[in-house]
Design a protein around this motif. Structure first.
Motif: not given
Lengths: 441, 167
Positions: A9-10, A436-439
């Motif tokens: 995202y960044a 999406p970034l997942r844990r």
């Protein structure tokens, strides 16, 4: 979707905002060049025409419309790119549009502005152009709303307003990203532009609904705009123009040239702004398939136009058709057919569809063909109506040719300014296409 | 005073929001760098009232467009080519365009009313919420409630918890 691996995202914020916030000498040189060409080729000849009168153009008693009108149709046609990619693909939930639609919407807006400029040039006495709007005036006169030209005024004004709102509202979250990444005056400006956007669930929810409604309004609007432009021609009884097929023909041609225009713009965005990461093979492949489909529809309508004229057998129509196919402008007609009906078939081969350079050439050829289509439509019909002794001839003057060249510089200038004020790739919509970034990942 | 909690993962953020809602914290804001349907569902946001503005705009636009054509034709009667003074087929085109124009303008107006934007006064906000972080804001002045909210947020895996003054 991403040729070079998925960015974070960044990364998306950084990559997109750097194209706005970091400006090198190459950009200023390019902007200076396009502004110079626009002034020398467009505004100076227009000024000359204003001084000496509309006779500076090649139009005459028989040919009351010329390349200004052809260019007007061409630019309105290009504007359909944004509507197709942004609105139609938004409604149909096509994710691949997300990294390219913002520039397509910008194309819509700037093409419309350029088209509107051609109306100003064409009318001659531009200082009376406000008479076309329904505003109270001391003479107590109102526009005649039964005229297709008034349909045009209302349609284009509506399209310009709706497209501006459409692109602006879709950019509000990204304006907030620019605000957060900048300082000083720029930060203050973007605070105003972004309306104080924070990205709350309620804001996203409302924007989503409003944006969908904008899309729903804009799609029929775009179809109506080019249908109305076609009625400028088709509602007359001029042989070669009085065809019921004209509205779908114009709409199809508009989307066709607009989509080809997107390929050209995408090439430039990749090449000059370094958007290789976000505009990749999948976009090119899908745009290529779209172009083939549109090319086949366009060819079908052309064949239909020839057939219905031949089958109708009216002598005036047959004469107009013969002139188009074999007369003075015949080489241009066959050039159009080659560029718009045959060249796009190359995209049936994947190696053409997936090559940026080949697709650039094809997209430019398609738009040359589409500009030619509009020129021959005007030049082969209006000057040669019914009686041969009243036949005239039309050739564009140097003023018209120069203004045509200058219009491309105006479009390029507006686009160059745009990429420094609005993120050319939608930041938040590209994020939507990322996993999406997942844990646990 | 507002509790501002930052999350690195979307799933933790949604979990925190669900837990807070189920524990009776109704006054929460969920900030994210992209639209998240789950966050909207947690807050119970379903059909937006924006659609009423769109419909109203379209109806008013249609009525206005048609009335404008008729009124201007009657103010200055201009017979041309034997056509009707009030020519319905032609006027439908203008009516259609005005339907869309006012529909779009009313939708824009509706967006501002419903979303509460523009809002330039200070509200709890973190710039990272527009980059790659998910932020939960809980308005709370009660010490006991604050502690409970912080426990829920921390349990969901918040990266950082801060407090901000609310106007």
């Amino acid at each position: 979707m991403f040729d070079h691996g998925q960015p974070s995202y960044a990364d998306v914020n950084k990559d997109v905002l750097s194209t706005m916030l970091e400006t090198g000498p190459r950009y200023w040189m390019l902007l200076g060049t396009t502004i110079s060409i626009a002034v020398i080729c467009f505004f100076m000849p227009w000024l000359y025409q204003l001084f000496v009168g509309i006779g500076a153009a090649g139009m005459n008693r028989n040919a009351v419309w010329g390349t200004y009108i052809s260019n007007f149709i061409f630019w309105i046609g290009l504007s359909h790119s944004g509507t197709l990619l942004s609105a139609v693909l938004h409604i149909t939930n096509s994710h691949w549009r997300k990294s390219i639609y913002r520039s397509a919407e910008a194309m819509t807006l700037f093409s419309l502005m350029t088209a509107a400029l051609f109306i100003m040039v064409h009318v001659g006495r531009v200082w009376f152009v406000h008479w076309t709007f329904p505003i109270p005036n001391p003479m107590g006169l109102w526009p005649n709303f039964r005229s297709p030209l008034m349909f045009d005024v209302m349609a284009i004004t509506t399209y310009l307003t709706a497209s501006s709102i459409f692109i602006y509202m879709g950019s509000v979250p990204d304006f907030a990203a620019v605000r957060d990444a900048s300082t000083g005056l720029r930060r203050r400006l973007y605070t105003i532009f972004s309306f104080g956007w924070r990205g709350t669930a309620r804001e996203w929810h409302t924007l989503g609904w409003a944006y969908t409604f904008f899309a729903v309004f804009v799609i029929p609007l775009a179809v109506s705009v080019h249908s109305i432009v076609s009625w400028d021609f088709a509602l007359s009884i001029v042989p070669g123009l009085h065809h019921t097929i004209f509205a779908p023909y114009f709409v199809c041609g508009a989307i066709y040239s607009g989509t080809a225009g997107i390929v050209t713009v995408m090439y430039c965005l990749r090449k000059f702004l370094g958007f290789e990461k976000y505009i990749g093979q999948v976009h090119l492949d899908n745009l290529g398939k779209l172009l083939i489909t549109l090319s086949l529809i366009w060819s079908y309508i052309n064949i239909l136009e020839l057939f219905s004229t031949w089958f109708g057998g009216t002598s005036f129509e047959i004469e107009a058709l013969k002139f188009r196919l074999t007369g003075f402008y015949a080489p241009l007609y066959w050039e159009m057919i080659t560029f718009c009906a045959f060249v796009p078939l190359l995209m049936l081969w994947k190696k053409f569809r997936l090559s940026w350079n080949k697709m650039l050439v094809i997209s430019i050829l398609i738009n040359i063909g589409m500009l030619t289509e509009r020129c021959i439509m005007v030049a082969t019909s209006l000057p040669r109506k019914f009686l041969p002794d009243a036949f005239g001839f039309y050739l564009p003057s140097w003023v018209e040719i120069s203004i045509t060249v200058g219009s491309f510089a105006i479009f390029a200038t507006l686009f160059l300014i745009f990429i420094k004020w609005v993120p050319a790739v939608s930041i938040y919509e590209v994020k939507e296409t990322l996993k999406p970034l997942r844990r646990d990942s | 005073m507002a509790i501002v909690a930052t999350f690195a993962y979307e799933e933790d953020f949604i979990a925190a929001a669900k837990d807070l809602k189920s524990s009776g914290f109704d006054d929460i804001s969920l900030l994210s760098p992209l639209p998240l349907e789950e966050a909207q569902e947690v807050l119970g946001l379903e059909k937006s009232p924006v659609r009423h503005f769109s419909l109203a705009g379209a109806i008013i636009g249609a009525a206005f467009g048609f009335a404008m054509c008729v009124a201007t034709a009657l103010v200055f009667i201009l017979p041309t080519g034997g056509r009707a003074i009030i020519a319905l087929p032609s006027y439908l085109v203008i009516t259609y365009e005005m339907t869309i124009l006012l529909g779009v303008l009313f939708t824009l107006f509706g967006f501002h009313i419903v979303s509460g934007l523009p809002a330039w006064h200070d509200k709890p906000y973190l710039e990272s919420a527009n980059i790659d972080r998910f932020v939960v804001v809980v308005d709370s002045t009660d010490g006991e409630r604050t502690a409970r909210a912080e426990a829920i947020i921390r349990g969901a895996g918040a990266e950082e918890i801060t407090h901000m003054e609310v106007e």
